[in-house]
Design a protein around this motif. Structure first.
Motif, PDB file in Angstrom:
ATOM      1  N   THR A 187      12.434 -20.393  69.461  1.00  0.00           N
ATOM      2  CA  THR A 187      13.758 -20.268  70.439  1.00  0.00           C
ATOM      3  C   THR A 187      13.339 -20.258  71.747  1.00  0.00           C
ATOM      4  OG1 THR A 187      14.362 -18.188  70.017  1.00  0.00           O
ATOM      5  CG2 THR A 187      15.151 -19.992  68.389  1.00  0.00           C
ATOM      6  N   THR A 188      14.361 -20.252  72.710  1.00  0.00           N
ATOM      7  CA  THR A 188      13.938 -19.921  74.013  1.00  0.00           C
ATOM      8  C   THR A 188      13.992 -18.343  74.118  1.00  0.00           C
ATOM      9  OG1 THR A 188      15.208 -21.884  74.809  1.00  0.00           O
ATOM     10  CG2 THR A 188      14.867 -19.890  76.572  1.00  0.00           C
ATOM     11  N   ARG A 189      15.076 -17.817  73.548  1.00  0.00           N
ATOM     12  CA  ARG A 189      15.097 -16.465  73.166  1.00  0.00           C
ATOM     13  C   ARG A 189      13.768 -15.755  72.734  1.00  0.00           C
ATOM     14  NH1 ARG A 189      20.228 -14.887  70.201  1.00  0.00           N
ATOM     15  NH2 ARG A 189      19.358 -16.381  68.669  1.00  0.00           N
ATOM     16  N   GLY A 190      13.125 -16.274  71.676  1.00  0.00           N
ATOM     17  CA  GLY A 190      11.938 -15.860  71.160  1.00  0.00           C
ATOM     18  C   GLY A 190      10.771 -15.952  72.213  1.00  0.00           C
ATOM     19  N   ARG A 191      10.715 -16.956  72.975  1.00  0.00           N
ATOM     20  CA  ARG A 191       9.695 -17.263  73.823  1.00  0.00           C
ATOM     21  C   ARG A 191       9.830 -16.148  75.033  1.00  0.00           C
ATOM     22  NH1 ARG A 191       9.833 -23.877  73.372  1.00  0.00           N
ATOM     23  NH2 ARG A 191       8.954 -23.989  71.466  1.00  0.00           N
ATOM     24  N   LEU A 192      11.082 -15.682  75.531  1.00  0.00           N
ATOM     25  CA  LEU A 192      11.272 -14.904  76.310  1.00  0.00           C
ATOM     26  C   LEU A 192      10.584 -13.489  76.042  1.00  0.00           C
ATOM     27  CD1 LEU A 192      14.731 -15.572  77.736  1.00  0.00           C
ATOM     28  CD2 LEU A 192      12.569 -15.894  78.978  1.00  0.00           C
ATOM     29  N   VAL A 193      10.740 -13.159  74.803  1.00  0.00           N
ATOM     30  CA  VAL A 193      10.250 -11.876  74.159  1.00  0.00           C
ATOM     31  C   VAL A 193       8.636 -12.278  74.208  1.00  0.00           C
ATOM     32  CG1 VAL A 193      10.084 -10.752  72.080  1.00  0.00           C
ATOM     33  CG2 VAL A 193      12.356 -11.533  72.660  1.00  0.00           C
ATOM     34  N   ALA A 194       8.368 -13.463  73.800  1.00  0.00           N
ATOM     35  CA  ALA A 194       6.635 -13.562  73.945  1.00  0.00           C
ATOM     36  C   ALA A 194       6.286 -13.359  75.239  1.00  0.00           C
ATOM     37  CB  ALA A 194       6.470 -15.092  73.442  1.00  0.00           C
ATOM     38  N   VAL A 195       6.819 -13.978  76.196  1.00  0.00           N
ATOM     39  CA  VAL A 195       6.387 -13.749  77.654  1.00  0.00           C
ATOM     40  C   VAL A 195       6.249 -12.294  77.821  1.00  0.00           C
ATOM     41  CG1 VAL A 195       7.199 -13.781  79.855  1.00  0.00           C
ATOM     42  CG2 VAL A 195       7.423 -15.592  78.346  1.00  0.00           C
ATOM     43  N   LEU A 196       7.366 -11.279  77.645  1.00  0.00           N
ATOM     44  CA  LEU A 196       7.417 -10.022  77.704  1.00  0.00           C
ATOM     45  C   LEU A 196       6.195  -9.274  76.897  1.00  0.00           C
ATOM     46  CD1 LEU A 196       8.975  -7.375  78.709  1.00  0.00           C
ATOM     47  CD2 LEU A 196       9.911  -7.433  76.288  1.00  0.00           C
ATOM     48  N   ALA A 197       5.922  -9.624  75.628  1.00  0.00           N
ATOM     49  CA  ALA A 197       4.661  -9.148  74.715  1.00  0.00           C
ATOM     50  C   ALA A 197       3.381  -9.645  75.778  1.00  0.00           C
ATOM     51  CB  ALA A 197       4.785  -9.738  73.509  1.00  0.00           C
ATOM     52  N   MET A 198       3.214 -10.750  76.105  1.00  0.00           N
ATOM     53  CA  MET A 198       1.996 -11.033  76.761  1.00  0.00           C
ATOM     54  C   MET A 198       1.872 -10.318  78.108  1.00  0.00           C
ATOM     55  SD  MET A 198       1.677 -15.011  76.283  1.00  0.00           S
ATOM     56  CE  MET A 198       3.318 -15.642  76.392  1.00  0.00           C
ATOM     57  N   LEU A 199       2.801 -10.012  79.016  1.00  0.00           N
ATOM     58  CA  LEU A 199       2.580  -9.376  80.049  1.00  0.00           C
ATOM     59  C   LEU A 199       2.408  -7.961  79.902  1.00  0.00           C
ATOM     60  CD1 LEU A 199       5.580 -10.869  82.355  1.00  0.00           C
ATOM     61  CD2 LEU A 199       3.187 -11.073  82.712  1.00  0.00           C
ATOM     62  N   GLY A 200       3.079  -7.108  78.766  1.00  0.00           N
ATOM     63  CA  GLY A 200       2.865  -5.865  78.334  1.00  0.00           C
ATOM     64  C   GLY A 200       1.408  -5.742  77.771  1.00  0.00           C
ATOM     65  N   SER A 201       0.868  -6.794  77.228  1.00  0.00           N
ATOM     66  CA  SER A 201      -0.611  -6.617  76.664  1.00  0.00           C
ATOM     67  C   SER A 201      -1.405  -6.485  77.900  1.00  0.00           C
ATOM     68  CB  SER A 201      -0.877  -7.883  75.823  1.00  0.00           C
ATOM     69  OG  SER A 201      -1.075  -8.955  76.711  1.00  0.00           O
ATOM     70  N   LEU A 202      -1.031  -7.162  79.050  1.00  0.00           N
ATOM     71  CA  LEU A 202      -2.454  -6.746  79.934  1.00  0.00           C
ATOM     72  C   LEU A 202      -2.110  -5.398  80.446  1.00  0.00           C
ATOM     73  CD1 LEU A 202      -1.065  -9.619  82.393  1.00  0.00           C
ATOM     74  CD2 LEU A 202      -3.076  -9.529  80.832  1.00  0.00           C
ATOM     75  N   PHE A 203      -1.176  -4.793  80.407  1.00  0.00           N
ATOM     76  CA  PHE A 203      -1.140  -3.127  80.857  1.00  0.00           C
ATOM     77  C   PHE A 203      -1.815  -2.225  79.784  1.00  0.00           C
ATOM     78  CE2 PHE A 203       2.169  -5.217  83.384  1.00  0.00           C
ATOM     79  CZ  PHE A 203       1.899  -4.602  84.662  1.00  0.00           C
ATOM     80  N   LEU A 204      -1.359  -2.666  78.330  1.00  0.00           N
ATOM     81  CA  LEU A 204      -1.818  -2.060  77.111  1.00  0.00           C
ATOM     82  C   LEU A 204      -3.384  -2.046  76.978  1.00  0.00           C
ATOM     83  CD1 LEU A 204      -0.970  -0.370  74.865  1.00  0.00           C
ATOM     84  CD2 LEU A 204      -0.560  -2.665  73.500  1.00  0.00           C
ATOM     85  N   VAL A 205      -3.708  -3.417  76.993  1.00  0.00           N
ATOM     86  CA  VAL A 205      -5.425  -3.390  77.116  1.00  0.00           C
ATOM     87  C   VAL A 205      -6.026  -2.594  78.277  1.00  0.00           C
ATOM     88  CG1 VAL A 205      -7.307  -4.936  76.897  1.00  0.00           C
ATOM     89  CG2 VAL A 205      -5.265  -5.698  75.514  1.00  0.00           C
ATOM     90  N   GLY A 206      -5.502  -2.790  79.230  1.00  0.00           N
ATOM     91  CA  GLY A 206      -6.143  -2.308  80.490  1.00  0.00           C
ATOM     92  C   GLY A 206      -5.880  -0.479  80.258  1.00  0.00           C
TER      93      GLY A 206
END
Length: 340
Positions: A187-206
């Motif tokens: 779903t679109t809502r699910g993909r928005l959550v996925a975008v949030l997770a992917m952006l957050g992963s950049l900060f988390l891994v860093g």
């Protein structure tokens, strides 16, 4: 070659035979076989041969005993890496130097061992970061399940427990960039959550990489000691009554004194201490046998020669012969042979 007490030496002394007090600190003086070895003792043998002096060796078990024997005129010459200090100059005299050297810190290799690495990886800061990461993954798992669970083709189970676990699993493989692809939002809502997770992963891994790097660098810094300020209260093993001990005590360091250099290195090998201070030549030639390596540069310069009685007539001929040996390059040849 004999061992004797100060009283025995004074009684047995023959005016025609020089009494040489020796203290073992490799590679300066080594107590091996019938005759002593080491570059300082070999230089002394060259001097004695050129002057036609006969001598006998008396081994001492500590620097205090050696200094007391010379000061009490129980020995004519001391062959040991004794540096000139104001306190010693008041008791006896020093010849011109054979070599220039100085003390260095030496650290045991266990401070860089895998155990220390694991300790650094599981530091409180990293564990705290992992804890907050786990909380974030659970939140993302809930968000994804809520956003995508009503879709007929959803990869996430409809029941709460199994569905949230599917969401947490998806969050883990997404944030860590593994991306198995076994679950994905529809779903679109699910993909928005996925975008949030992917952006957050950049900060988390860093943040994780930065924290691990900082922790490892901190661990390595603790094993590197270049001056007294790096000790952080850790005790330092050193030969008792040596100039090195006086230097460290004056600088506010905590020292543990041992009678011989071998005892100092053995204490580090056993794990009683992690840091020692010894002469650069000694650390380079012997320290590795005990798992020790030099850390930092020479703390200060010392000039090592021979010790004689105060006002001794031996000092001038020793100095003159030393000058000849240096000019001939023989002193350097002897030192290099024992230290290469």
């Amino acid at each position: 070659t004999v061992s004797a007490s100060m009283a025995d030496t004074a009684e047995a002394q023959d005016d025609d035979v020089l009494v040489v007090a020796a203290f073992e600190v490799e590679p300066f003086v080594e107590r091996t076989g019938e005759l002593p070895g080491g570059f300082l003792f070999e230089v002394w043998e060259q001097i004695a041969a050129r002057q036609g002096w006969e001598f006998e060796v008396v081994w001492l078990d500590s620097l205090d005993d050696l200094a007391d024997l010379v000061a009490a005129e129980g020995a004519d010459v001391a062959v040991a890496p004794l540096a000139s200090t104001s306190r010693r100059e008041a008791r006896f005299d020093f010849t011109s130097p054979v070599v220039a050297s100085g003390p260095v810190f030496a650290v045991h290799s266990r401070t860089d061992s895998p155990v220390s690495l694991l300790t650094a990886l599981f530091s409180p800061e990293i564990l705290r970061l992992l804890g907050w990461s786990a909380v974030g993954l659970v939140i993302l798992g809930h968000l994804m399940w809520v956003a995508d669970r009503r879709n007929p083709d959803s990869d996430f189970a409809k029941t709460y427990g199994r569905g949230v676990w599917d969401g947490v699993w998806w969050a883990m493989v997404t944030v860590t960039t593994v991306g198995y692809g076994d679950t994905s939002p529809k779903t679109t809502r699910g993909r928005l959550v996925a975008v949030l997770a992917m952006l957050g992963s950049l900060f988390l891994v860093g943040a994780f990489v930065s924290e691990v790097t900082t922790s490892l660098q901190s661990g390595r810094a603790e094993s590197e000691v270049s001056d007294v300020g790096d000790l952080d209260g850790r005790p330092v093993a050193v030969v008792e009554s040596s100039s090195y001990q006086s230097y460290l005590n004056d600088a506010g360091a905590t020292t543990v004194g041992f009678r011989t250099q071998t005892e100092v290195f053995a204490a580090a090998e056993r794990g009683d201490v992690d840091v020692v201070v010894a002469d650069l030549y000694t650390v380079e030639q012997v320290g590795g046998d005990y798992g020790l390596g030099s850390s930092g540069s020479v703390l200060y310069d010392e000039f090592i020669g021979f010790t004689v009685r105060s006002g001794s007539e031996l000092r001038d001929p020793i100095d003159a012969t030393l000058a000849d040996l240096r000019q001939e390059g023989l002193v350097r040849e002897i030192v290099d042979r024992w230290t290469d």
